[in-house]
Scaffold this motif. Sequence first.
Motif, PDB file in Angstrom:
ATOM      1  N   ALA A  51      52.973  55.251 -26.032  1.00 29.03           N
ATOM      2  CA  ALA A  51      52.967  55.254 -27.899  1.00 29.03           C
ATOM      3  C   ALA A  51      54.358  54.608 -28.122  1.00 29.03           C
ATOM      4  CB  ALA A  51      52.474  56.880 -27.634  1.00 29.03           C
ATOM      5  N   GLY A  52      55.092  55.069 -27.438  1.00 28.78           N
ATOM      6  CA  GLY A  52      56.295  54.172 -28.319  1.00 28.78           C
ATOM      7  C   GLY A  52      56.654  52.587 -27.651  1.00 28.78           C
ATOM      8  N   ARG A  53      55.492  52.184 -27.067  1.00 30.68           N
ATOM      9  CA  ARG A  53      55.724  50.342 -26.546  1.00 30.68           C
ATOM     10  C   ARG A  53      55.264  49.873 -27.648  1.00 30.68           C
ATOM     11  NH1 ARG A  53      52.233  51.285 -20.647  1.00 30.68           N
ATOM     12  NH2 ARG A  53      53.944  51.848 -19.855  1.00 30.68           N
ATOM     13  N   GLY A  54      55.940  48.947 -28.327  1.00 29.93           N
ATOM     14  CA  GLY A  54      55.922  47.921 -29.182  1.00 29.93           C
ATOM     15  C   GLY A  54      57.127  48.197 -30.111  1.00 29.93           C
ATOM     16  N   TYR A  55      57.929  49.495 -29.773  1.00 32.80           N
ATOM     17  CA  TYR A  55      59.261  50.024 -31.123  1.00 32.80           C
ATOM     18  C   TYR A  55      60.316  49.637 -29.760  1.00 32.80           C
ATOM     19  CZ  TYR A  55      56.107  52.980 -33.859  1.00 32.80           C
ATOM     20  OH  TYR A  55      55.768  53.730 -35.096  1.00 32.80           O
ATOM     21  N   TYR A  56      59.741  49.614 -28.227  1.00 33.05           N
ATOM     22  CA  TYR A  56      60.507  48.808 -27.450  1.00 33.05           C
ATOM     23  C   TYR A  56      59.723  47.462 -27.069  1.00 33.05           C
ATOM     24  CZ  TYR A  56      58.462  51.688 -24.051  1.00 33.05           C
ATOM     25  OH  TYR A  56      58.020  52.844 -23.817  1.00 33.05           O
ATOM     26  N   VAL A  57      60.562  46.273 -26.594  1.00 30.37           N
ATOM     27  CA  VAL A  57      60.263  45.059 -25.779  1.00 30.37           C
ATOM     28  C   VAL A  57      60.919  44.413 -25.175  1.00 30.37           C
ATOM     29  CG1 VAL A  57      58.909  44.496 -27.836  1.00 30.37           C
ATOM     30  CG2 VAL A  57      61.373  43.836 -27.575  1.00 30.37           C
ATOM     31  N   PRO A  58      60.769  43.639 -24.160  1.00 27.86           N
ATOM     32  CA  PRO A  58      61.684  43.138 -22.852  1.00 27.86           C
ATOM     33  C   PRO A  58      62.205  42.549 -23.039  1.00 27.86           C
ATOM     34  CG  PRO A  58      58.555  42.349 -22.552  1.00 27.86           C
ATOM     35  CD  PRO A  58      59.209  43.481 -23.849  1.00 27.86           C
ATOM     36  N   ASN A  59      63.151  42.379 -22.672  1.00 26.78           N
ATOM     37  CA  ASN A  59      63.802  41.066 -23.479  1.00 26.78           C
ATOM     38  C   ASN A  59      63.964  39.771 -22.505  1.00 26.78           C
ATOM     39  OD1 ASN A  59      65.563  41.443 -21.053  1.00 26.78           O
ATOM     40  ND2 ASN A  59      67.576  41.340 -22.009  1.00 26.78           N
ATOM     41  N   GLY A  60      62.824  40.054 -21.190  1.00 30.11           N
ATOM     42  CA  GLY A  60      63.430  38.754 -20.515  1.00 30.11           C
ATOM     43  C   GLY A  60      63.872  38.420 -19.394  1.00 30.11           C
ATOM     44  N   SER A  61      65.348  39.636 -19.302  1.00 27.37           N
ATOM     45  CA  SER A  61      65.660  39.615 -17.981  1.00 27.37           C
ATOM     46  C   SER A  61      65.029  41.171 -17.356  1.00 27.37           C
ATOM     47  CB  SER A  61      67.056  40.191 -18.203  1.00 27.37           C
ATOM     48  OG  SER A  61      67.612  41.226 -18.745  1.00 27.37           O
ATOM     49  N   VAL A  62      65.607  41.180 -15.873  1.00 25.25           N
ATOM     50  CA  VAL A  62      65.059  41.940 -15.146  1.00 25.25           C
ATOM     51  C   VAL A  62      66.387  42.447 -14.412  1.00 25.25           C
ATOM     52  CG1 VAL A  62      62.449  41.214 -14.508  1.00 25.25           C
ATOM     53  CG2 VAL A  62      64.597  40.336 -13.391  1.00 25.25           C
ATOM     54  N   SER A  63      65.608  44.297 -14.009  1.00 22.52           N
ATOM     55  CA  SER A  63      66.945  44.911 -13.261  1.00 22.52           C
ATOM     56  C   SER A  63      66.820  44.860 -11.998  1.00 22.52           C
ATOM     57  CB  SER A  63      66.162  45.846 -13.406  1.00 22.52           C
ATOM     58  OG  SER A  63      64.945  46.748 -12.663  1.00 22.52           O
ATOM     59  N   ALA A  64      68.035  44.800 -10.695  1.00 23.48           N
ATOM     60  CA  ALA A  64      68.369  45.431  -9.497  1.00 23.48           C
ATOM     61  C   ALA A  64      66.748  44.916  -9.075  1.00 23.48           C
ATOM     62  CB  ALA A  64      69.449  45.798  -9.112  1.00 23.48           C
ATOM     63  N   HIS A 102      70.164  47.372 -23.065  1.00 18.40           N
ATOM     64  CA  HIS A 102      69.282  47.549 -22.404  1.00 18.40           C
ATOM     65  C   HIS A 102      69.140  49.392 -22.207  1.00 18.40           C
ATOM     66  CE1 HIS A 102      69.740  43.741 -20.161  1.00 18.40           C
ATOM     67  NE2 HIS A 102      70.145  44.032 -20.958  1.00 18.40           N
ATOM     68  N   LEU A 103      67.162  49.529 -23.033  1.00 17.45           N
ATOM     69  CA  LEU A 103      67.239  51.258 -22.987  1.00 17.45           C
ATOM     70  C   LEU A 103      66.380  51.489 -21.124  1.00 17.45           C
ATOM     71  CD1 LEU A 103      64.576  50.513 -25.555  1.00 17.45           C
ATOM     72  CD2 LEU A 103      67.133  50.980 -25.794  1.00 17.45           C
ATOM     73  N   SER A 104      66.757  53.198 -20.880  1.00 18.28           N
ATOM     74  CA  SER A 104      67.245  53.506 -20.344  1.00 18.28           C
ATOM     75  C   SER A 104      65.453  54.378 -19.829  1.00 18.28           C
ATOM     76  CB  SER A 104      67.917  54.584 -19.364  1.00 18.28           C
ATOM     77  OG  SER A 104      67.722  56.145 -20.743  1.00 18.28           O
ATOM     78  N   ARG A 105      65.227  54.372 -18.594  1.00 19.01           N
ATOM     79  CA  ARG A 105      63.952  55.108 -18.559  1.00 19.01           C
ATOM     80  C   ARG A 105      63.354  56.555 -19.327  1.00 19.01           C
ATOM     81  NH1 ARG A 105      59.489  54.600 -15.776  1.00 19.01           N
ATOM     82  NH2 ARG A 105      57.697  56.033 -16.692  1.00 19.01           N
ATOM     83  N   SER A 106      65.320  56.965 -19.414  1.00 20.66           N
ATOM     84  CA  SER A 106      64.924  58.106 -20.307  1.00 20.66           C
ATOM     85  C   SER A 106      64.774  58.244 -21.984  1.00 20.66           C
ATOM     86  CB  SER A 106      66.100  59.066 -20.110  1.00 20.66           C
ATOM     87  OG  SER A 106      67.720  58.708 -20.484  1.00 20.66           O
ATOM     88  N   LEU A 107      65.281  57.057 -22.133  1.00 19.77           N
ATOM     89  CA  LEU A 107      65.160  56.197 -24.242  1.00 19.77           C
ATOM     90  C   LEU A 107      64.017  55.777 -23.896  1.00 19.77           C
ATOM     91  CD1 LEU A 107      68.530  54.747 -24.811  1.00 19.77           C
ATOM     92  CD2 LEU A 107      67.491  56.830 -25.832  1.00 19.77           C
ATOM     93  N   THR A 108      63.069  55.494 -23.382  1.00 20.53           N
ATOM     94  CA  THR A 108      61.769  54.451 -23.127  1.00 20.53           C
ATOM     95  C   THR A 108      60.612  55.958 -23.123  1.00 20.53           C
ATOM     96  OG1 THR A 108      61.079  53.849 -21.062  1.00 20.53           O
ATOM     97  CG2 THR A 108      62.485  52.585 -22.331  1.00 20.53           C
ATOM     98  N   ASP A 109      61.096  56.119 -22.573  1.00 25.25           N
ATOM     99  CA  ASP A 109      60.442  57.744 -22.045  1.00 25.25           C
ATOM    100  C   ASP A 109      60.737  59.365 -23.730  1.00 25.25           C
ATOM    101  OD1 ASP A 109      59.457  58.133 -20.064  1.00 25.25           O
ATOM    102  OD2 ASP A 109      61.065  58.811 -18.188  1.00 25.25           O
ATOM    103  N   ALA A 110      62.018  58.900 -25.061  1.00 28.29           N
ATOM    104  CA  ALA A 110      61.751  59.781 -25.750  1.00 28.29           C
ATOM    105  C   ALA A 110      61.896  58.930 -27.242  1.00 28.29           C
ATOM    106  CB  ALA A 110      63.981  59.634 -25.796  1.00 28.29           C
TER     107      ALA A 110
END
Length: 81
Positions: free
Chosen positions: A45-58, A27-35
């Motif tokens: 702009a990075g959306r698409g390089y990362y995708v939801p995996n079907g689970s949700v956080s707390a 699972h990618l952290s917010r800092s990694l998705t921002d990076a």
Amino acid sequence: MADIPGVLGRLTPEELNELRSLGPSGHLSRSLTDALDRAAGGPGAGRGYYVPNGSVSATGGPHVVLRSDVSGWLFGPAQQA
């Protein structure tokens, strides 16, 4: 969005090390998705390089992982069981 080497090449060595430490389906952290967004050209702009995996956080937000081809580029092809 096919410039996987270019986007990953714009991450810092620390960001790449963090991605590698998570493994291909971590699972990618917010800092990694921002990076990834920054490396791909800006906010969102990075959306698409990362995708939801079907689970949700707390907190109810989706967990996101590297898209399979991005993960394959970074870690090599997935091994079949």
